[in-house]
Design an enzyme around this catalytic site. Structure first.
Site, PDB file in Angstrom:
ATOM      1  N   ASP A   1      -0.252  -9.586  -4.908  1.00 40.86           N
ATOM      2  CA  ASP A   1       1.027  -8.874  -4.866  1.00 40.86           C
ATOM      3  C   ASP A   1       0.869  -7.493  -5.524  1.00 40.86           C
ATOM      4  O   ASP A   1       1.757  -7.027  -6.242  1.00 40.86           O
ATOM      5  CB  ASP A   1       2.154  -9.672  -5.536  1.00 40.86           C
ATOM      6  CG  ASP A   1       3.539  -9.143  -5.153  1.00 40.86           C
ATOM      7  OD1 ASP A   1       3.638  -8.256  -4.275  1.00 40.86           O
ATOM      8  OD2 ASP A   1       4.537  -9.617  -5.737  1.00 40.86           O
TER       9      ASP A   1
ATOM     10  N   LEU B   1       0.812  -1.218   0.000  1.00 40.88           N
ATOM     11  CA  LEU B   1       0.000   0.000   0.000  1.00 40.88           C
ATOM     12  C   LEU B   1       0.847   1.271   0.000  1.00 40.88           C
ATOM     13  O   LEU B   1       0.327   2.375  -0.094  1.00 40.88           O
ATOM     14  CB  LEU B   1      -0.967  -0.006   1.191  1.00 40.88           C
ATOM     15  CG  LEU B   1      -2.042  -1.111   1.157  1.00 40.88           C
ATOM     16  CD1 LEU B   1      -2.953  -1.015   2.377  1.00 40.88           C
ATOM     17  CD2 LEU B   1      -2.868  -1.050  -0.121  1.00 40.88           C
ATOM     18  N   ARG B   2       2.183   1.079   0.132  1.00 39.51           N
ATOM     19  CA  ARG B   2       3.144   2.191  -0.065  1.00 39.51           C
ATOM     20  C   ARG B   2       3.166   3.270   1.003  1.00 39.51           C
ATOM     21  O   ARG B   2       3.993   4.176   0.921  1.00 39.51           O
ATOM     22  CB  ARG B   2       2.955   2.850  -1.434  1.00 39.51           C
ATOM     23  CG  ARG B   2       3.034   1.899  -2.608  1.00 39.51           C
ATOM     24  CD  ARG B   2       4.360   1.194  -2.679  1.00 39.51           C
ATOM     25  NE  ARG B   2       4.503   0.427  -3.918  1.00 39.51           N
ATOM     26  CZ  ARG B   2       5.203  -0.681  -4.027  1.00 39.51           C
ATOM     27  NH1 ARG B   2       5.849  -1.173  -2.966  1.00 39.51           N
ATOM     28  NH2 ARG B   2       5.303  -1.311  -5.172  1.00 39.51           N
TER      29      ARG B   2
HETATM   30  O1  DOR Z   1       7.151  -7.330  -7.902  1.00 42.16           O
HETATM   31  C1  DOR Z   1       7.435  -7.024  -6.767  1.00 42.16           C
HETATM   32  N1  DOR Z   1       7.092  -5.825  -6.265  1.00 42.16           N
HETATM   33  N2  DOR Z   1       8.129  -7.861  -6.026  1.00 42.16           N
HETATM   34  C2  DOR Z   1       8.635  -7.523  -4.820  1.00 42.16           C
HETATM   35  O2  DOR Z   1       9.290  -8.321  -4.228  1.00 42.16           O
HETATM   36  C3  DOR Z   1       8.395  -6.187  -4.269  1.00 42.16           C
HETATM   37  C4  DOR Z   1       7.220  -5.565  -4.881  1.00 42.16           C
HETATM   38  C5  DOR Z   1       7.191  -4.079  -4.641  1.00 42.16           C
HETATM   39  O3  DOR Z   1       7.220  -3.677  -3.467  1.00 42.16           O
HETATM   40  O4  DOR Z   1       7.106  -3.313  -5.595  1.00 42.16           O
HETATM   41 ZN    ZN Z   2       5.183  -8.445  -2.606  1.00 42.79          ZN
END
Ligand code: DOR
Ligand code: ZN
Length: 434
Positions: free
Chosen positions: A314, A70-71
């Protein structure tokens, strides 16, 4: 609308994998909980409730995504908890588990509480996942009891997998003592230095360094050995975004041996292959990377035959200016919250003929079970009033530009989806639809 007002969802077909109900039912939500489930027209306590007409629609538990980014804190330009959960609600999700690779890393009760504060403006329930080690540096374990008390539902170092055997063993043991699951992003990063996609003919053609399958499966096998050595049924290892046949086989074997090892697969890993990277398409760059057709087929098979416990997206938003660079410099990750249901219905249900109830289970009851989220993923009386109402037959075209997420980094822009969410209700509040 106030969360205490009642909602009656009438005339729909209720599918609740948790209770096994798959029949026409009316349902009453009150005070944030499921108050009543009854035969059509037979609700007893619905007087004065707001009515949602679900004729011709499916009523199901709200979806649960146990792997999202969610950043916040730190990268609000990619996504905020408010925009990420709005995307979740639009996609039919009523709960998401948020990875700790924020800035700073979520390795403290303070950040965990900050993420859950009403000031973040979340539309759906956010379950933080705490970092396993301080700063996710793979050295010093965090205080898991304190993280759990603040609301964390699992620990992981996600994109920074724990490589040291002793640290991973201590993590598994310490987490099990406080009843937390350990999630591992399985990648032996010593084998993937400088790599930006899957190893194979496509990487060769593009002149890119590839990530070997063994970087994933080797770490899964190592982790399973550690679980086995600990000899405790309280130890729970959850393998994030499994992408290779070899890793799935290791999970399958571990389960045959009675170990508590679970795994998730993301839609892109059972739908796309490294061929989709095409001519350096950064919207097909994520970690783990898109794999070979054989691995993609193995993911689908493992979902069909029950080895896979949950579908997780993800969801990893990145800004356009970050993705519109040379392939090797672009960050890993794609969004996923607004496309998961439509893709799963189109490809698992319609194409692969998985019964609707099983698809919904992989997106609700089963992920709830993986993380032990009590009262979620089911519509049993007394559970949280987390509900989706959707039309299972509508086809629609996903347009990333019209999405609720702040970011647009998806390979599924323009894809035809099956099944349209009409309403999403989170803890008794309509958070999507009207
Ligand atoms: O694709 C991915 N994005 N793999 C990760 O391990 C981290 C994630 C991200 O935080 O952008
Ligand atoms: Zn992830």
């Amino acid at each position: 609308m106030s969360p205490t007002s009642a909602i009656a969802i009438k005339g729909g077909h209720l599918i609740d994998p948790g209770t096994g109900i798959d029949a026409p039912k009316d349902i009453l939500l009150k005070d944030g909980r499921v108050a009543e489930v009854a035969a059509p027209g037979k609700l007893k306590q619905a007087a004065g409730a707001q009515i949602l007409d679900a004729k011709g629609l499916v009523v199901a538990p709200g979806l649960i995504d146990i792997h999202v980014h969610l950043r916040e804190p730190g990268q609000g330009y990619k996504e905020t908890i408010a925009t990420g959960t709005a995307a979740a609600a639009a996609g039919g999700f009523t709960a998401v588990a948020a990875m700790p690779n924020t800035i700073p890393v979520n390795d403290s009760p303070e950040i965990t509480r900050w993420m859950q504060s009403p000031e973040r403006g979340a539309s759906v329930r956010v379950f933080p996942i705490g970092a396993a080690t301080r700063g996710s540096k793979g050295e010093t374990l965090n205080d898991f009891a304190a993280l759990k008390a603040a609301g964390c539902v699992a620990v992981t170092d996600d994109g920074h997998p724990i490589l040291k055997d002793s640290v991973m063993r201590d993590t598994l043991a310490a987490a099990s003592r406080v009843g937390l699951s350990v999630i591992q992003h399985a990648e032996d990063t010593r084998m993937t230095v400088g790599a930006s996609m899957n190893v194979g003919p496509v990487a060769f053609r593009l002149g890119l360094r590839g990530m070997p399958v063994e970087a994933e499966s080797g770490l899964v096998e190592r982790d399973i050995r550690l679980v086995q050595d600990l000899r405790s049924d309280k130890v729970h290892l959850h393998v994030a975004h499994t992408s290779t046949s070899k890793a799935i086989e290791a999970v399958r074997q571990a389960r045959r041996n009675g170990l508590r090892v679970t795994c998730e697969v993301a839609p892109h890993h059972f739908l796309l292959t490294d061929e989709h990277v095409g001519h350096y398409d950064t919207h097909c760059k994520m970690n783990p990377p898109l794999r070979s057709a054989a691995d993609r087929d193995a993911m689908l098979e493992a979902i069909m035959d029950g080895v896979v416990d949950a579908i997780a997206t993800d969801h990893a938003p990145h800004a356009s200016h970050e993705k519109e660079v040379e392939f090797e410099r672009a960050p890993n990750g794609i969004t996923g919250l607004e496309t998961a249901l439509g893709l799963c219905l189109a490809w698992l249900h319609r194409e692969a003929k998985m019964p609707l109830g099983r698809v919904l289970s992989l997106l609700s009851a089963q992920p709830a079970a993986v993380l032990g989220l009590r009262g979620r993923g089911t519509l049993a009386v007394g559970s949280f009033a987390d509900v989706i109402v959707f039309d299972p037959n509508v086809e629609w075209v996903y347009r990333a530009a019209e999405g609720k997420s702040k970011s647009r980094n998806t390979p599924f822009d323009g894809w035809t989806m099956l099944g349209k969410v009409r309403w999403t209700v989170s803890e008794g509040r309509v958070v999507y639809g009207n």
